[in-house]
Design an enzyme around this catalytic site. Structure first.
Site, PDB file in Angstrom:
ATOM      1  N   HIS A 163      -1.504   7.693   6.812  1.00 13.70           N
ATOM      2  CA  HIS A 163      -1.442   6.925   5.769  1.00 13.70           C
ATOM      3  C   HIS A 163      -1.445   7.977   4.428  1.00 13.70           C
ATOM      4  O   HIS A 163      -2.509   8.695   4.136  1.00 13.70           O
ATOM      5  CB  HIS A 163      -2.764   6.251   5.328  1.00 13.70           C
ATOM      6  CG  HIS A 163      -2.756   4.983   4.656  1.00 13.70           C
ATOM      7  ND1 HIS A 163      -1.651   5.047   3.583  1.00 13.70           N
ATOM      8  CD2 HIS A 163      -3.309   4.049   4.263  1.00 13.70           C
ATOM      9  CE1 HIS A 163      -1.740   3.959   2.619  1.00 13.70           C
ATOM     10  NE2 HIS A 163      -2.931   3.349   3.107  1.00 13.70           N
ATOM     11  N   HIS A 166      -0.827   4.997  -1.372  1.00  8.74           N
ATOM     12  CA  HIS A 166      -1.697   3.935  -1.874  1.00  8.74           C
ATOM     13  C   HIS A 166      -3.173   4.638  -2.419  1.00  8.74           C
ATOM     14  O   HIS A 166      -4.212   4.088  -2.344  1.00  8.74           O
ATOM     15  CB  HIS A 166      -1.989   2.811  -0.993  1.00  8.74           C
ATOM     16  CG  HIS A 166      -0.949   2.077  -0.601  1.00  8.74           C
ATOM     17  ND1 HIS A 166      -0.844   1.276   0.600  1.00  8.74           N
ATOM     18  CD2 HIS A 166       0.293   1.982  -1.173  1.00  8.74           C
ATOM     19  CE1 HIS A 166       0.338   0.893   0.575  1.00  8.74           C
ATOM     20  NE2 HIS A 166       1.084   1.137  -0.285  1.00  8.74           N
ATOM     21  N   TYR A 168      -4.772   7.204  -1.099  1.00  9.15           N
ATOM     22  CA  TYR A 168      -5.673   7.690  -0.092  1.00  9.15           C
ATOM     23  C   TYR A 168      -5.552   9.238   0.013  1.00  9.15           C
ATOM     24  O   TYR A 168      -4.847   9.921  -0.680  1.00  9.15           O
ATOM     25  CB  TYR A 168      -5.769   6.971   1.338  1.00  9.15           C
ATOM     26  CG  TYR A 168      -5.955   5.544   0.696  1.00  9.15           C
ATOM     27  CD1 TYR A 168      -7.351   4.991   0.322  1.00  9.15           C
ATOM     28  CD2 TYR A 168      -5.238   4.611   1.160  1.00  9.15           C
ATOM     29  CE1 TYR A 168      -7.382   3.816   0.079  1.00  9.15           C
ATOM     30  CE2 TYR A 168      -5.379   3.209   0.691  1.00  9.15           C
ATOM     31  CZ  TYR A 168      -6.836   2.867   0.176  1.00  9.15           C
ATOM     32  OH  TYR A 168      -7.089   1.495  -0.071  1.00  9.15           O
TER      33      TYR A 168
END
Length: 340
Positions: A163, A166, A168
């Protein structure tokens, strides 16, 4: 010409169709121990029964304080492996493939007493102020991603997604507006992500593809643009990424002059740009739950795979229904075949 029902192969990942269930946090680990429970079992297995080609399990964190909330999944301990394996084995029975999104929330860790990140910049003025990781702690974090990947592979995944979107942790490092470090991880915005990719690839089978989710642009004031993310993504591809899952935004603050779209297919141009600039397969996502739009996106070769998030929350059988709607084909379980 590819279409929604076409098979897709990347290394040893063979998908029966082009539909993807993207990671969506369920915030349902009531024991707060990071271990998936019966809710997660039913949630993922039902989408496999529903015909989805690839399921990517929700954001699964590399340490307890890496969770968005204490109700999120984790892979920081070998004790987590059996519950993941139970879900993965059952998903496979229905012809779907499944991966896990490995992550760390960084400054967006809501339940951490003191969140950590590349810098001490909070998500919002009223948010918790994170503590900037030391250089040694950053290097240790890379190892934690690697160790989580080892556990995911032991659980039987078909692929791993990192990931980097977004807002993070990996995103925080490659964002100039969030990363104000003066060490090597600030002078080179891609360095942390590259090291995580290389570490994870070092323990993955050679024929298992690595997916990387990335925000193509940021929406906050002075956020990065497509040119910046593509330059970072080129480094990530060189480090070992096989497929990009292209999203946008999520970095935290309210949007500035650049506003996110709120219409079907608004992120398709980003997926197309990645596919063309990097010559890699991509997953497109973002309000693609209209079967005709999903079909057109694949047929026009704007993307190789279609991620449908909220549509699959509403309908566990979205993949079967969408393929039936655009082609008349159906691959429902035999128990349900009489309905078609």
């Amino acid at each position: 010409m590819p279409n929604l029902s076409s098979s897709f192969t990347l290394k040893n990942l063979e998908l029966k169709n082009r539909t993807v269930m993207p990671p969506m946090c369920q915030y349902s680990v009531e024991a707060k121990d990071g271990i998936p429970n019966d809710w997660h079992y039913v949630h993922y297995v039902s989408r496999a029964v529903g015909g989805t080609g690839l399921i990517i399990m929700e954001m699964t964190d590399i340490e307890p304080d890496g969770r968005i909330t204490d109700f999120d999944l984790g892979l920081w301990s070998d004790e987590h492996i059996p519950a993941f394996k139970r879900i993965i084995n059952e998903v496979h029975k229905y012809g779907a493939k499944i991966g896990i999104q490995i992550a760390h929330a960084g400054r967006k860790a809501e339940d951490a007493a003191v969140p950590v990140g590349p810098s001490d910049i909070p998500v919002s003025p009223e948010g918790k102020k994170p503590r900037a990781l030391t250089t040694e702690e950053v290097k240790a974090m890379v190892v934690k991603y690697k160790e989580a990947a080892v556990r995911a592979i032991e659980a039987g995944v078909d692929t791993i997604e990192l990931h980097g979107a977004h807002g993070y942790l990996i995103h925080q490092f490659h964002s100039p507006a969030i990363n104000n470090r003066s060490d090597e991880y600030g002078r080179d915005y891609a360095k942390f992500g590259v090291e995580v990719i290389q570490a994870v690839k070092s323990v993955m089978p050679d024929d298992m593809p690595l997916i990387f989710r990335i925000s193509a642009i940021e929406y906050m004031e002075n956020g990065y643009d497509l040119e910046h993310s593509l330059e970072v993504a080129k480094r990530y591809k060189e480090a070992g990424v096989d497929l990009f899952h292209v999203s946008s935004g999520g970095e935290g603050p309210p949007p500035g002059a650049r506003k996110p779209g709120n219409y079907p297919g608004y992120q398709i141009p980003f997926a197309r740009a990645y596919k063309q600039a990097l010559d890699v397969p991509v997953i497109a996502v973002g309000m693609l739950d209209d079967p005709k739009l999903a079909e057109a996106t694949v047929a026009n070769e704007d993307a190789d795979l279609i991620g449908v998030a909220r549509g699959m929350l509403r309908d566990p059988y979205w993949a079967t229904h969408a393929i039936h709607a655009v082609s008349g084909d159906v691959s429902a379980p035999r128990q349900y075949s009489r309905a078609y």
